[in-house]
Scaffold this motif. Sequence first.
Motif, PDB file in Angstrom:
ATOM      1  N   ASN A  32     -19.724  56.471 138.094  1.00 15.62           N
ATOM      2  CA  ASN A  32     -18.293  56.378 138.340  1.00 15.62           C
ATOM      3  C   ASN A  32     -17.673  55.736 137.106  1.00 15.62           C
ATOM      4  OD1 ASN A  32     -18.617  57.214 141.105  1.00 15.62           O
ATOM      5  ND2 ASN A  32     -19.356  55.153 141.541  1.00 15.62           N
ATOM      6  N   ASN A  94     -19.852  52.290 136.776  1.00 15.26           N
ATOM      7  CA  ASN A  94     -20.945  51.875 137.636  1.00 15.26           C
ATOM      8  C   ASN A  94     -21.721  53.098 138.104  1.00 15.26           C
ATOM      9  OD1 ASN A  94     -19.575  52.875 139.882  1.00 15.26           O
ATOM     10  ND2 ASN A  94     -19.796  50.998 141.043  1.00 15.26           N
ATOM     11  N   ALA A 101     -21.255  46.851 141.203  1.00 16.31           N
ATOM     12  CA  ALA A 101     -20.966  46.067 140.005  1.00 16.31           C
ATOM     13  C   ALA A 101     -20.458  46.971 138.896  1.00 16.31           C
ATOM     14  CB  ALA A 101     -22.231  45.353 139.543  1.00 16.31           C
ATOM     15  N   LEU A 102     -19.393  46.557 138.253  1.00 15.36           N
ATOM     16  CA  LEU A 102     -18.860  47.285 137.114  1.00 15.36           C
ATOM     17  C   LEU A 102     -19.452  46.724 135.825  1.00 15.36           C
ATOM     18  CD1 LEU A 102     -15.066  47.496 138.055  1.00 15.36           C
ATOM     19  CD2 LEU A 102     -16.759  49.333 138.153  1.00 15.36           C
TER      20      LEU A 102
END
Lengths: 114, 117
Positions: A32, A94, A101-102
């Motif tokens: 993403n 992510n 978590a990014l």
Amino acid sequence: AQSVSQHNHHVILSEAASLELGCNYSYGGTVNLFWYVQYPGQHLQLLLKYFSGDPLVKGIKGFEAEFIKSKFSFNLRKPSVQWSDTAEYFCAVNALTGRRALTFGSGTRLQVQP
Amino acid sequence: EPEVTQTPSHQVTQMGQEVILRCVPISNHLYFYWYRQILGQKVEFLVSFYNNEISEKSEIFDDQFSVERPDGSNFTLKIRSTKLEDSAMYFCASSEGVGEGGTDTQYFGPGTRLTVL
């Protein structure tokens, strides 16, 4: 481990110039992708995001980004910048494996001169 | 438009002291996060929290860190014994928790600048 690279650390443009900010990520699986913007004195705000489908995504304030899977890239573009676009721009990724978590890039500071 | 809020905006503390950073996530959000940004470095993920427990944490989030949702609105990050290298901007974020994995948008607060002397 995932990593995100933003090669342009500081970009200076005149108003009405076109903008392209690079973002490359290193992760072989499905990802993403996000672009966030931080205007001076303000918090991080989402500009646009890509999960699936059309690789050209449009966001707020006339921004768009193109996901090119073969190049592991998600570059941000705007055809004509305004002085109000002066801000720091962050690319984030992510992995679509249930994690949230990014992973952020180092950011690009855009300065638009009137 | 609902926003994530954080207090204080700036905290100065002495090395070895405990600090608690506070966040109020957006009210209908289910996931809460802490990130930090050391000056001149990238924004780094610390921890995510869901259903009153940690759902993910990074290597940075060691035993000196803890998170808590003490009531229905606040989400806190505690640093038990601060070190000089904990000086950073700490960002809280929240997300609705819809969709698979990380497909929902994280909304960030304005940050708390922590200075450890």
